[in-house]
Design a protein around this motif. Structure first.
Motif, PDB file in Angstrom:
ATOM      1  N   SER A  71       0.856  -1.184   0.000  1.00 46.57           N
ATOM      2  CA  SER A  71       0.000   0.000   0.000  1.00 46.57           C
ATOM      3  C   SER A  71       0.892   1.233   0.000  1.00 46.57           C
ATOM      4  N   ARG A  72       0.256   2.407  -0.144  1.00 46.53           N
ATOM      5  CA  ARG A  72       1.077   3.620  -0.169  1.00 46.53           C
ATOM      6  C   ARG A  72       0.309   4.823   0.358  1.00 46.53           C
ATOM      7  N   GLU A  73       1.078   5.771   0.844  1.00 50.28           N
ATOM      8  CA  GLU A  73       0.552   7.076   1.246  1.00 50.28           C
ATOM      9  C   GLU A  73       1.332   8.108   0.449  1.00 50.28           C
ATOM     10  N   ASN A  74       0.743   8.607  -0.620  1.00 48.04           N
ATOM     11  CA  ASN A  74       1.479   9.523  -1.491  1.00 48.04           C
ATOM     12  C   ASN A  74       1.808  10.855  -0.809  1.00 48.04           C
ATOM     13  N   ALA A  75       0.983  11.246   0.121  1.00 47.91           N
ATOM     14  CA  ALA A  75       1.276  12.489   0.833  1.00 47.91           C
ATOM     15  C   ALA A  75       2.596  12.395   1.593  1.00 47.91           C
ATOM     16  N   LYS A  76       2.969  11.177   1.952  1.00 48.55           N
ATOM     17  CA  LYS A  76       4.221  10.961   2.673  1.00 48.55           C
ATOM     18  C   LYS A  76       5.285  10.330   1.792  1.00 48.55           C
ATOM     19  N   ASN A  77       4.954  10.095   0.520  1.00 47.01           N
ATOM     20  CA  ASN A  77       5.866   9.393  -0.387  1.00 47.01           C
ATOM     21  C   ASN A  77       6.368   8.100   0.242  1.00 47.01           C
ATOM     22  N   THR A  78       5.467   7.399   0.862  1.00 46.92           N
ATOM     23  CA  THR A  78       5.829   6.192   1.591  1.00 46.92           C
ATOM     24  C   THR A  78       5.009   5.008   1.092  1.00 46.92           C
ATOM     25  N   VAL A  79       5.683   3.878   0.977  1.00 45.53           N
ATOM     26  CA  VAL A  79       5.052   2.624   0.594  1.00 45.53           C
ATOM     27  C   VAL A  79       5.235   1.628   1.733  1.00 45.53           C
ATOM     28  N   TYR A  80       4.241   0.795   1.935  1.00 45.98           N
ATOM     29  CA  TYR A  80       4.285  -0.183   3.014  1.00 45.98           C
ATOM     30  C   TYR A  80       4.162  -1.594   2.455  1.00 45.98           C
ATOM     31  N   LEU A  81       4.717  -2.523   3.198  1.00 46.44           N
ATOM     32  CA  LEU A  81       4.516  -3.937   2.899  1.00 46.44           C
ATOM     33  C   LEU A  81       4.079  -4.611   4.192  1.00 46.44           C
ATOM     34  N   GLN A  82       2.795  -4.910   4.272  1.00 46.15           N
ATOM     35  CA  GLN A  82       2.255  -5.619   5.429  1.00 46.15           C
ATOM     36  C   GLN A  82       2.391  -7.104   5.176  1.00 46.15           C
ATOM     37  N   MET A  83       3.121  -7.784   6.052  1.00 46.21           N
ATOM     38  CA  MET A  83       3.385  -9.200   5.879  1.00 46.21           C
ATOM     39  C   MET A  83       2.737  -9.976   7.018  1.00 46.21           C
ATOM     40  N   SER A  84       1.985 -10.996   6.686  1.00 53.50           N
ATOM     41  CA  SER A  84       1.348 -11.814   7.705  1.00 53.50           C
ATOM     42  C   SER A  84       1.554 -13.276   7.376  1.00 53.50           C
ATOM     43  N   SER A  85       1.211 -14.128   8.333  1.00 56.41           N
ATOM     44  CA  SER A  85       1.409 -15.580   8.181  1.00 56.41           C
ATOM     45  C   SER A  85       2.824 -15.889   7.713  1.00 56.41           C
ATOM     46  N   LEU A  86       3.770 -15.246   8.335  1.00 60.11           N
ATOM     47  CA  LEU A  86       5.167 -15.400   7.923  1.00 60.11           C
ATOM     48  C   LEU A  86       5.680 -16.797   8.230  1.00 60.11           C
ATOM     49  N   SER A  87       6.548 -17.267   7.351  1.00 64.12           N
ATOM     50  CA  SER A  87       7.179 -18.569   7.532  1.00 64.12           C
ATOM     51  C   SER A  87       8.694 -18.391   7.404  1.00 64.12           C
ATOM     52  N   PRO A  88       9.471 -19.368   7.864  1.00 65.65           N
ATOM     53  CA  PRO A  88      10.938 -19.247   7.735  1.00 65.65           C
ATOM     54  C   PRO A  88      11.387 -19.028   6.295  1.00 65.65           C
ATOM     55  N   GLU A  89      10.604 -19.476   5.334  1.00 67.86           N
ATOM     56  CA  GLU A  89      10.958 -19.283   3.916  1.00 67.86           C
ATOM     57  C   GLU A  89      10.897 -17.806   3.507  1.00 67.86           C
ATOM     58  N   ASP A  90      10.290 -16.976   4.334  1.00 65.72           N
ATOM     59  CA  ASP A  90      10.234 -15.541   4.053  1.00 65.72           C
ATOM     60  C   ASP A  90      11.465 -14.807   4.572  1.00 65.72           C
ATOM     61  N   THR A  91      12.333 -15.512   5.253  1.00 63.29           N
ATOM     62  CA  THR A  91      13.547 -14.893   5.766  1.00 63.29           C
ATOM     63  C   THR A  91      14.423 -14.405   4.619  1.00 63.29           C
ATOM     64  N   ALA A  92      14.773 -13.123   4.673  1.00 68.05           N
ATOM     65  CA  ALA A  92      15.561 -12.518   3.589  1.00 68.05           C
ATOM     66  C   ALA A  92      15.842 -11.065   3.940  1.00 68.05           C
ATOM     67  N   VAL A  93      16.693 -10.456   3.152  1.00 65.00           N
ATOM     68  CA  VAL A  93      16.820  -9.003   3.180  1.00 65.00           C
ATOM     69  C   VAL A  93      15.794  -8.458   2.191  1.00 65.00           C
ATOM     70  N   TYR A  94      14.983  -7.552   2.661  1.00 64.18           N
ATOM     71  CA  TYR A  94      13.927  -6.975   1.829  1.00 64.18           C
ATOM     72  C   TYR A  94      14.371  -5.609   1.332  1.00 64.18           C
ATOM     73  N   TYR A  95      14.227  -5.405   0.031  1.00 55.37           N
ATOM     74  CA  TYR A  95      14.649  -4.163  -0.608  1.00 55.37           C
ATOM     75  C   TYR A  95      13.449  -3.431  -1.196  1.00 55.37           C
ATOM     76  N   CYS A  96      13.457  -2.130  -1.019  1.00 54.44           N
ATOM     77  CA  CYS A  96      12.477  -1.269  -1.665  1.00 54.44           C
ATOM     78  C   CYS A  96      13.111  -0.698  -2.931  1.00 54.44           C
ATOM     79  N   ALA A  97      12.317  -0.555  -3.969  1.00 53.17           N
ATOM     80  CA  ALA A  97      12.845  -0.062  -5.238  1.00 53.17           C
ATOM     81  C   ALA A  97      11.882   0.946  -5.852  1.00 53.17           C
ATOM     82  N   VAL A  98      12.450   1.889  -6.579  1.00 55.09           N
ATOM     83  CA  VAL A  98      11.681   2.970  -7.196  1.00 55.09           C
ATOM     84  C   VAL A  98      11.896   2.955  -8.703  1.00 55.09           C
ATOM     85  N   ALA A  99      10.807   3.092  -9.437  1.00 55.75           N
ATOM     86  CA  ALA A  99      10.883   3.149 -10.893  1.00 55.75           C
ATOM     87  C   ALA A  99      10.660   4.575 -11.355  1.00 55.75           C
TER      88      ALA A  99
END
Length: 126
Positions: A71-99
């Motif tokens: 999701s995003r809040e353009n007024a804040k130029n911020t994007v979110y990633l809400q993650m639920s039901s996490l499993s060990p397979e989700d373990t990683a470094v998470y990167y945000c990217a801009v196009a």
């Protein structure tokens, strides 16, 4: 030049939730399509989710569909990633990217983005 910074990673137990945030600062008044990727040790960086500049369209990797929400809040130029039901397979470094100039159709690939954050570690314990 667009500066990108993400935060919110940490250690969470399997089945838990976590929310990542990403702020992008560039040309005043410009909003960007943005995405999340992740990279586990010894693996290639993989696509997680993408949101268009308006927020009207969102895309997800099959592995996170139904569990993660971008999701995003353009007024804040911020994007979110809400993650639920996490499993060990989700373990990683998470990167945000801009196009900014990259092809808009390449949202599922690293070549679809011009700027990257430093990454935030997410560790899911079993």
């Amino acid at each position: 030049q667009v500066h990108v910074g993400e935060w919110g990673g940490g250690l969470v137990q399997a089945g838990g939730s976590l929310r990542l945030s990403c702020a992008a600062s560039g040309r005043p008044g410009v909003t960007y399509a943005m995405g999340w990727f992740r990279q586990a040790p010894g693996k290639e960086r993989e696509f997680v989710a993408h949101i268009t500049w308006s927020g009207s369209s969102r895309y997800y990797a099959d592995s996170v569909k139904g569990r993660f929400t971008i999701s995003r809040e353009n007024a804040k130029n911020t994007v979110y990633l809400q993650m639920s039901s996490l499993s060990p397979e989700d373990t990683a470094v998470y990167y945000c990217a801009v196009a900014e100039y990259a092809p808009s159709t390449a949202w599922g690939s690293t070549r679809g983005y011009d700027y990257w954050g430093q990454g935030t570690q997410v560790t899911v314990s079993s």
